[in-house]
Structures are given as C-alpha cells and as structure tokens.
Scaffold this motif. Structure first.
Motif, PDB file in Angstrom:
ATOM      1  N   UNK A 181     -21.336  12.526 -11.933  1.00  0.00           N
ATOM      2  CA  UNK A 181     -20.947  11.828 -10.699  1.00  0.00           C
ATOM      3  C   UNK A 181     -20.594  10.366 -10.994  1.00  0.00           C
ATOM      4  N   UNK A 182     -21.375   9.728 -11.899  1.00  0.00           N
ATOM      5  CA  UNK A 182     -21.069   8.349 -12.278  1.00  0.00           C
ATOM      6  C   UNK A 182     -19.682   8.260 -12.908  1.00  0.00           C
ATOM      7  N   UNK A 183     -19.365   9.224 -13.775  1.00  0.00           N
ATOM      8  CA  UNK A 183     -18.062   9.204 -14.446  1.00  0.00           C
ATOM      9  C   UNK A 183     -16.929   9.376 -13.445  1.00  0.00           C
ATOM     10  N   UNK A 184     -17.131  10.260 -12.462  1.00  0.00           N
ATOM     11  CA  UNK A 184     -16.106  10.465 -11.446  1.00  0.00           C
ATOM     12  C   UNK A 184     -15.932   9.199 -10.612  1.00  0.00           C
ATOM     13  N   UNK A 185     -17.064   8.576 -10.239  1.00  0.00           N
ATOM     14  CA  UNK A 185     -16.989   7.328  -9.476  1.00  0.00           C
ATOM     15  C   UNK A 185     -16.236   6.260 -10.259  1.00  0.00           C
ATOM     16  N   UNK A 186     -16.529   6.185 -11.540  1.00  0.00           N
ATOM     17  CA  UNK A 186     -15.878   5.169 -12.372  1.00  0.00           C
ATOM     18  C   UNK A 186     -14.376   5.384 -12.427  1.00  0.00           C
ATOM     19  N   UNK A 187     -13.946   6.645 -12.466  1.00  0.00           N
ATOM     20  CA  UNK A 187     -12.506   6.912 -12.497  1.00  0.00           C
ATOM     21  C   UNK A 187     -11.828   6.412 -11.227  1.00  0.00           C
ATOM     22  N   UNK A 188     -12.535   6.523 -10.083  1.00  0.00           N
ATOM     23  CA  UNK A 188     -11.979   6.020  -8.820  1.00  0.00           C
ATOM     24  C   UNK A 188     -11.966   4.504  -8.794  1.00  0.00           C
ATOM     25  N   UNK A 189     -13.041   3.877  -9.282  1.00  0.00           N
ATOM     26  CA  UNK A 189     -13.078   2.411  -9.330  1.00  0.00           C
ATOM     27  C   UNK A 189     -11.919   1.865 -10.152  1.00  0.00           C
ATOM     28  N   UNK A 190     -11.760   2.441 -11.368  1.00  0.00           N
ATOM     29  CA  UNK A 190     -10.712   1.963 -12.260  1.00  0.00           C
ATOM     30  C   UNK A 190      -9.336   2.265 -11.689  1.00  0.00           C
ATOM     31  N   UNK A 191      -9.201   3.427 -11.046  1.00  0.00           N
ATOM     32  CA  UNK A 191      -7.929   3.754 -10.410  1.00  0.00           C
ATOM     33  C   UNK A 191      -7.591   2.796  -9.299  1.00  0.00           C
ATOM     34  N   UNK A 192      -8.601   2.402  -8.544  1.00  0.00           N
ATOM     35  CA  UNK A 192      -8.385   1.426  -7.477  1.00  0.00           C
ATOM     36  C   UNK A 192      -7.936   0.084  -8.016  1.00  0.00           C
ATOM     37  N   UNK A 193      -8.532  -0.335  -9.117  1.00  0.00           N
ATOM     38  CA  UNK A 193      -8.138  -1.606  -9.713  1.00  0.00           C
ATOM     39  C   UNK A 193      -6.716  -1.565 -10.270  1.00  0.00           C
ATOM     40  N   UNK A 194      -6.290  -0.381 -10.758  1.00  0.00           N
ATOM     41  CA  UNK A 194      -4.913  -0.258 -11.230  1.00  0.00           C
ATOM     42  C   UNK A 194      -3.930  -0.365 -10.069  1.00  0.00           C
ATOM     43  N   UNK A 195      -4.336   0.140  -8.911  1.00  0.00           N
ATOM     44  CA  UNK A 195      -3.468   0.065  -7.728  1.00  0.00           C
ATOM     45  C   UNK A 195      -3.373  -1.354  -7.197  1.00  0.00           C
ATOM     46  N   UNK A 196      -4.498  -2.075  -7.290  1.00  0.00           N
ATOM     47  CA  UNK A 196      -4.513  -3.445  -6.767  1.00  0.00           C
ATOM     48  C   UNK A 196      -5.508  -4.271  -7.571  1.00  0.00           C
ATOM     49  N   UNK A 197      -5.013  -4.988  -8.540  1.00  0.00           N
ATOM     50  CA  UNK A 197      -5.875  -5.774  -9.429  1.00  0.00           C
ATOM     51  C   UNK A 197      -6.247  -7.126  -8.838  1.00  0.00           C
ATOM     52  N   UNK A 198      -5.802  -7.401  -7.618  1.00  0.00           N
ATOM     53  CA  UNK A 198      -6.083  -8.717  -7.024  1.00  0.00           C
ATOM     54  C   UNK A 198      -7.149  -8.635  -5.934  1.00  0.00           C
ATOM     55  N   UNK A 199      -7.767  -7.478  -5.750  1.00  0.00           N
ATOM     56  CA  UNK A 199      -8.773  -7.349  -4.705  1.00  0.00           C
ATOM     57  C   UNK A 199     -10.161  -7.627  -5.270  1.00  0.00           C
ATOM     58  N   UNK A 200     -10.879  -8.488  -4.613  1.00  0.00           N
ATOM     59  CA  UNK A 200     -12.242  -8.816  -5.051  1.00  0.00           C
ATOM     60  C   UNK A 200     -13.147  -7.603  -4.922  1.00  0.00           C
ATOM     61  N   UNK A 201     -12.904  -6.796  -3.892  1.00  0.00           N
ATOM     62  CA  UNK A 201     -13.795  -5.660  -3.640  1.00  0.00           C
ATOM     63  C   UNK A 201     -13.760  -4.650  -4.787  1.00  0.00           C
ATOM     64  N   UNK A 202     -12.607  -4.498  -5.442  1.00  0.00           N
ATOM     65  CA  UNK A 202     -12.506  -3.583  -6.563  1.00  0.00           C
ATOM     66  C   UNK A 202     -13.431  -3.990  -7.697  1.00  0.00           C
TER      67      UNK A 202
END
Length: 213
Positions: A1-22
């Motif tokens: 589950x941690x690995x899956x969560x991490x893939x979403x976190x990193x994917x979110x940062x790739x979509x928007x690297x300027x968001x503090x929340x990411x």
C-alpha cells in the motif's frame, strides 16, 4: 500500500511540480510511513519554499524539528501555525506535545486546554491533558479528566496515579485483570500506563497482547 501511495504522490508531482501540497504529502509519507526523517525534511523544505504561510506545513516543520530535539525552533514554527490558523485544535495539541516532551507540563496543560475549548472530544488532546495532570500531581483535576474515558481506562489510569504519585506497590493480579479488561475496549489508546503495566507484568504473553491492541 505504501508503494502504491508513493506512485500516486510522485505522479502528482510530475503533473504539477509547483504545488506545495504535493511535496507536503510526500514528506508525510516519508516521515510517518517509513520514518525517513532526512528525506521527509528535504521534501518538506520544498513545500515550505513554495508556500511558507501554510499552517499545516509549519506544524509539520515543528514535528520534524522536535524529532531532532530542537524544541526552540519547533515552537517557533507551531506559533506561526497558530497565528495563521488560531482555531485549529491540532495546532494547540502539537504545541502542548512539544512542551510535554520537554517536561514543561504546566505550559502543555495551558495549550491543551485551549485546544479542547475548540474541540472538547479531541482524543489525543484528552490523553495529553491526563498525562500532564498526572505528572503535575493534581489528583482532583486528574480524576475529573477520567470521565472522558471508558470504565476500564479509568480504572487503569487511577492505578497508574497511585503507583506514580502515591508510590503504592504494584499488585500483579490487578495488572493481569486490567489487561483482560483492556481487551474489551474497542479502540484503547497506547498511553504511558500501558508501557508501565507491560514492564511490570510477569507474563510476556499478556504484555504482548496488550501491545497488539
């Protein structure tokens, strides 16, 4: 589950690297998920650089500095959080916890009471209040605070008060009974008295069962 969560976190940062929340989310994942404090700190610094006036980011900075033992800096960050969001019970809890970790129990109690005035049923804040009253040696206020707990928890906390403040000897049979009673509580918190009872129990199996609750 941690690995899956991490893939979403990193994917979110790739979509928007300027968001503090990411970066904040990744830092939370590294800190609470993997206990990788240095990596969490580096991710959090990126979030802070983008949005330094976010109250949750400042609170997280306080938590990371607390882990490093730098309480003076941690308190500065949580004070900033409270300036930004003065009605956050969690910020008052974090401030109280910083004081509690330093043994500044009266100051911790003041902060926790402010948080409880906003959210009277905030569970972890109630626990810190009870621990502060125990360590300050305020028996009447301590007993009044127990009304927020189920009966088995009240019994265990009263025993702890007698052991710590009145230096009564521990009766192992009472410990065993308390452990059995605790198994009937749906969501028991892991307070300091759990550890105390486990250390003084003569049954490793029962001690482990209490920890697994």
């Amino acid at each position: 589950a941690f690995e899956l969560a991490e893939s979403y976190f990193l994917g979110g940062n790739l979509l928007n690297a300027t968001t503090a929340y990411g970066y904040y989310s990744v830092a939370k994942h590294q800190f609470w998920g993997y206990w990788k404090y240095q990596e969490a700190y580096e991710s959090l610094l990126k979030a802070y650089a983008i949005q330094p006036q976010d109250s949750n980011t400042n609170e997280f900075m306080a938590e990371i500095y607390a882990v490093a033992g730098n309480f003076s800096t941690a308190l500065k960050y949580i004070e900033t959080s409270l300036q930004i969001a003065p009605l956050s019970p969690n910020h008052y809890y974090t401030k109280a916890n910083l004081y509690h970790l330093q043994g500044r129990f009266a100051e911790a109690l003041t902060s926790i009471e402010k948080g409880l005035s906003i959210a009277p049923t905030f569970t972890i804040a109630l626990e810190v209040r009870t621990l502060c009253l125990l360590q300050l040696g305020q028996p009447e206020a301590f007993r009044r605070s127990l009304t927020d707990y189920d009966l088995p928890l009240q019994t265990a906390l009263l025993l702890l008060y007698r052991l710590v403040r009145e230096e009564q000897e521990l009766e192992l049979e009472k410990v065993h009974q308390l452990i059995r009673n605790m198994q009937q509580v749906e969501h028991p918190p892991l307070l300091a008295w759990d550890l105390y009872l486990m250390v003084h129990s003569d049954s490793l199996e029962e001690a482990v069962q209490l920890l697994l609750l």
